[in-house]
Design an enzyme around this catalytic site. Structure first.
Site, mmCIF file in Angstrom:
data_model
loop_
_atom_site.group_PDB
_atom_site.id
_atom_site.type_symbol
_atom_site.label_atom_id
_atom_site.label_comp_id
_atom_site.label_asym_id
_atom_site.label_seq_id
_atom_site.Cartn_x
_atom_site.Cartn_y
_atom_site.Cartn_z
ATOM 1 N N ILE A 14 -6.634 -6.693 -9.678
ATOM 2 C CA ILE A 14 -7.094 -6.979 -8.630
ATOM 3 C C ILE A 14 -8.093 -5.750 -7.942
ATOM 4 O O ILE A 14 -8.821 -5.865 -6.831
ATOM 5 C CB ILE A 14 -6.211 -7.473 -7.479
ATOM 6 C CG1 ILE A 14 -4.889 -6.434 -7.514
ATOM 7 C CG2 ILE A 14 -5.811 -8.811 -7.742
ATOM 8 C CD1 ILE A 14 -4.050 -6.803 -6.477
ATOM 9 N N GLY A 17 -9.876 2.385 -9.800
ATOM 10 C CA GLY A 17 -10.974 3.185 -9.492
ATOM 11 C C GLY A 17 -11.110 4.122 -10.599
ATOM 12 O O GLY A 17 -10.784 3.607 -11.832
ATOM 13 N N GLY A 18 -11.025 5.471 -10.315
ATOM 14 C CA GLY A 18 -11.057 6.255 -11.370
ATOM 15 C C GLY A 18 -9.970 6.533 -12.173
ATOM 16 O O GLY A 18 -9.783 6.822 -13.401
ATOM 17 N N ALA A 20 -6.644 5.117 -11.566
ATOM 18 C CA ALA A 20 -5.634 3.929 -11.793
ATOM 19 C C ALA A 20 -6.362 2.674 -11.485
ATOM 20 O O ALA A 20 -7.449 2.396 -11.149
ATOM 21 C CB ALA A 20 -4.637 4.206 -10.543
ATOM 22 N N VAL A 22 -5.212 -1.535 -10.422
ATOM 23 C CA VAL A 22 -4.227 -2.085 -9.604
ATOM 24 C C VAL A 22 -4.137 -3.841 -10.009
ATOM 25 O O VAL A 22 -5.286 -4.422 -10.377
ATOM 26 C CB VAL A 22 -4.606 -2.134 -8.128
ATOM 27 C CG1 VAL A 22 -3.734 -2.676 -7.199
ATOM 28 C CG2 VAL A 22 -4.656 -0.917 -7.792
ATOM 29 N N LYS A 37 0.153 -0.499 -8.967
ATOM 30 C CA LYS A 37 -0.666 0.272 -9.400
ATOM 31 C C LYS A 37 -0.378 1.066 -10.784
ATOM 32 O O LYS A 37 0.757 1.788 -10.380
ATOM 33 C CB LYS A 37 -1.125 1.325 -8.178
ATOM 34 C CG LYS A 37 -2.242 2.226 -8.108
ATOM 35 C CD LYS A 37 -2.464 2.721 -6.912
ATOM 36 C CE LYS A 37 -3.760 4.103 -7.093
ATOM 37 N NZ LYS A 37 -4.184 4.523 -5.779
ATOM 38 N N ASP A 131 -8.291 10.498 2.568
ATOM 39 C CA ASP A 131 -9.152 9.468 1.951
ATOM 40 C C ASP A 131 -9.146 8.058 2.867
ATOM 41 O O ASP A 131 -9.089 7.247 2.217
ATOM 42 C CB ASP A 131 -8.732 9.201 0.598
ATOM 43 C CG ASP A 131 -9.829 8.674 -0.257
ATOM 44 O OD1 ASP A 131 -11.044 8.454 0.006
ATOM 45 O OD2 ASP A 131 -9.097 7.979 -1.311
HETATM 46 P P1 ATP Z 1 -8.403 5.412 -7.999
HETATM 47 O O1 ATP Z 1 -7.530 6.332 -7.206
HETATM 48 O O2 ATP Z 1 -8.437 5.326 -9.525
HETATM 49 O O3 ATP Z 1 -9.868 5.691 -7.291
HETATM 50 P P2 ATP Z 1 -7.845 3.741 -6.068
HETATM 51 O O4 ATP Z 1 -7.186 4.902 -5.461
HETATM 52 O O5 ATP Z 1 -9.039 3.232 -5.271
HETATM 53 O O6 ATP Z 1 -8.242 3.969 -7.403
HETATM 54 P P3 ATP Z 1 -6.292 1.724 -4.434
HETATM 55 O O7 ATP Z 1 -7.329 2.305 -3.286
HETATM 56 O O8 ATP Z 1 -4.728 2.099 -4.267
HETATM 57 O O9 ATP Z 1 -6.692 2.457 -6.002
HETATM 58 O O10 ATP Z 1 -6.480 0.242 -4.833
HETATM 59 C C1 ATP Z 1 -7.851 -0.161 -5.433
HETATM 60 C C2 ATP Z 1 -7.992 -1.728 -4.552
HETATM 61 O O11 ATP Z 1 -7.184 -2.430 -5.140
HETATM 62 C C3 ATP Z 1 -8.176 -1.695 -2.997
HETATM 63 O O12 ATP Z 1 -9.273 -1.250 -2.587
HETATM 64 C C4 ATP Z 1 -7.793 -3.121 -3.049
HETATM 65 O O13 ATP Z 1 -8.911 -3.888 -3.420
HETATM 66 C C5 ATP Z 1 -6.620 -3.255 -4.153
HETATM 67 N N1 ATP Z 1 -5.367 -3.058 -3.792
HETATM 68 C C6 ATP Z 1 -4.720 -2.226 -3.735
HETATM 69 N N2 ATP Z 1 -3.465 -2.188 -3.307
HETATM 70 C C7 ATP Z 1 -3.432 -3.364 -3.261
HETATM 71 C C8 ATP Z 1 -1.991 -4.256 -2.584
HETATM 72 N N3 ATP Z 1 -0.924 -3.379 -2.269
HETATM 73 N N4 ATP Z 1 -2.611 -5.264 -2.288
HETATM 74 C C9 ATP Z 1 -3.558 -5.924 -2.655
HETATM 75 N N5 ATP Z 1 -4.649 -5.426 -3.071
HETATM 76 C C10 ATP Z 1 -4.551 -4.136 -3.150
HETATM 77 MG MG MG Z 2 -8.797 3.676 -2.947
HETATM 78 MG MG MG Z 3 -7.604 6.993 -4.595
#
Ligand code: ATP
Ligand code: MG
Ligand code: MG
Length: 282
Positions: A14, A17-18, A20, A22, A37, A131
């Protein structure tokens, strides 16, 4: 789908990003959906990313608040670290603004009150998010906002030793002090909240540019545009909140997240502003 540690049935990706990815998954023991995640495969043996992922898990686990995504479990399988969290069914605030924005004043302030309450809880625990942006705020479909992604959050007790000055968050929400390469503080979070409030009220970002560097320069040099220029129905009190939260000099911002919360509270109840002292009849 794949079963993670004999408990979580992976249903699909779902987000991510860089560092991780999800996934939506089913917790077959508690029979509920969860979001998982996990650190990406290519970083499974990278000590820096492992440490960062651990920090995220620690920051997020230490916080319990209705407007912060709950962490249920942290684990490891085949050397891959993962974090099990509350699944928020809905969309990110970014998508929400793209679909429904600009949001009206009442809704913008109501969402901001929830986000500020979450960040107040983090700050009370000496955690700076660093962030804050609409992509990291999840809307649950019932008007509830939940802050997530403590991926680059820092515990203030550890900052002096470990904090690097590299720019990690999104440049669109970057405080001037971070743009300058300085340390992020609680006041930097307040700045980012001001930018998010601007974006909800106007449906656009205050600063745009050809490159990340030109946007960072605008955070340093350009005045935050007036939100009332985009919508004259926005009260002056709300415009003042955006301007004070995004003041270039951190000393000119709200002293703390509590002062920011209080300003929102007052603006949500305009009658508080109009209270006249009682004058007895002659
Ligand atoms: P990275 O650190 O690798 O850049 P990220 O930090 O952006 O990844 P998150 O922001 O935690 O990762 O999650 C990425 C996306 O996944 C979110 O923008 C959202 O769309 C979805 N997501 C994350 N956590 C949840 C959750 N608990 N429920 C539903 N959707 C989620
Ligand atoms: Mg994020
Ligand atoms: Mg992040």
């Amino acid at each position: 789908g794949h079963l993670l540690n004999e408990r979580y049935q992976i249903k699909g990706k779902i987000g991510g990003g860089g560092m991780a990815d999800v996934y939506l998954a089913r917790d077959i023991i508690l029979d509920r959906d969860v979001a998982i995640k996990s650190l990406r495969m290519e970083y499974a043996n990278d000590q820096e990313f492992i440490a960062r992922f651990d920090r995220e898990a620690q920051s997020a686990t230490s916080l319990a608040h209705p407007n912060i995504v709950s962490i249920y479990d942290v684990g490891e399988e085949d050397h891959l670290l993962y974090m099990v969290m509350e699944y928020v069914e809905g969309m990110t605030l970014k998508e929400y603004i793209q679909r429904f924005g600009p949001l009206d004043v009442q809704e913008s302030m109501d969402i901001m009150r929830q986000i500020a309450s979450a960040i107040a809880h983090a700050h009370a625990n000496d955690i700076v998010h660093r962030d804050i942006k609409p992509q990291n705020i999840l809307m649950d479909g019932h008007g509830q906002a939940k802050v997530t992604d403590f991926g680059i959050a820092i515990a203030l007790s550890a900052t002096a030793l470990t904090q690097t000055n590299s720019i990690l968050g999104s440049v669109h929400y970057l405080s001037p002090e971070q743009a300058r390469g300085g340390m992020a503080t609680k006041k930097s979070d307040i700045y980012s909240l001001g930018i998010v409030l601007f974006e909800m009220l106007t449906g656009r970002l205050p600063f745009s540019g050809q490159s990340p560097v030109s946007i960072a320069l605008k955070h340093l040099q350009s005045d935050t545009p007036s939100v009332r220029r985009f919508n004259q129905d926005i009260p002056q009190s709300v415009e003042n909140i955006v301007l004070k939260a995004t003041a270039k000099n951190p000393f000119h911002r709200y002293d703390s997240i509590y002062d920011f919360e209080e300003a929102i509270e007052i603006a949500l109840h305009p009658d508080h502003l109009n209270e006249e002292p009682y004058t007895p009849p002659i």
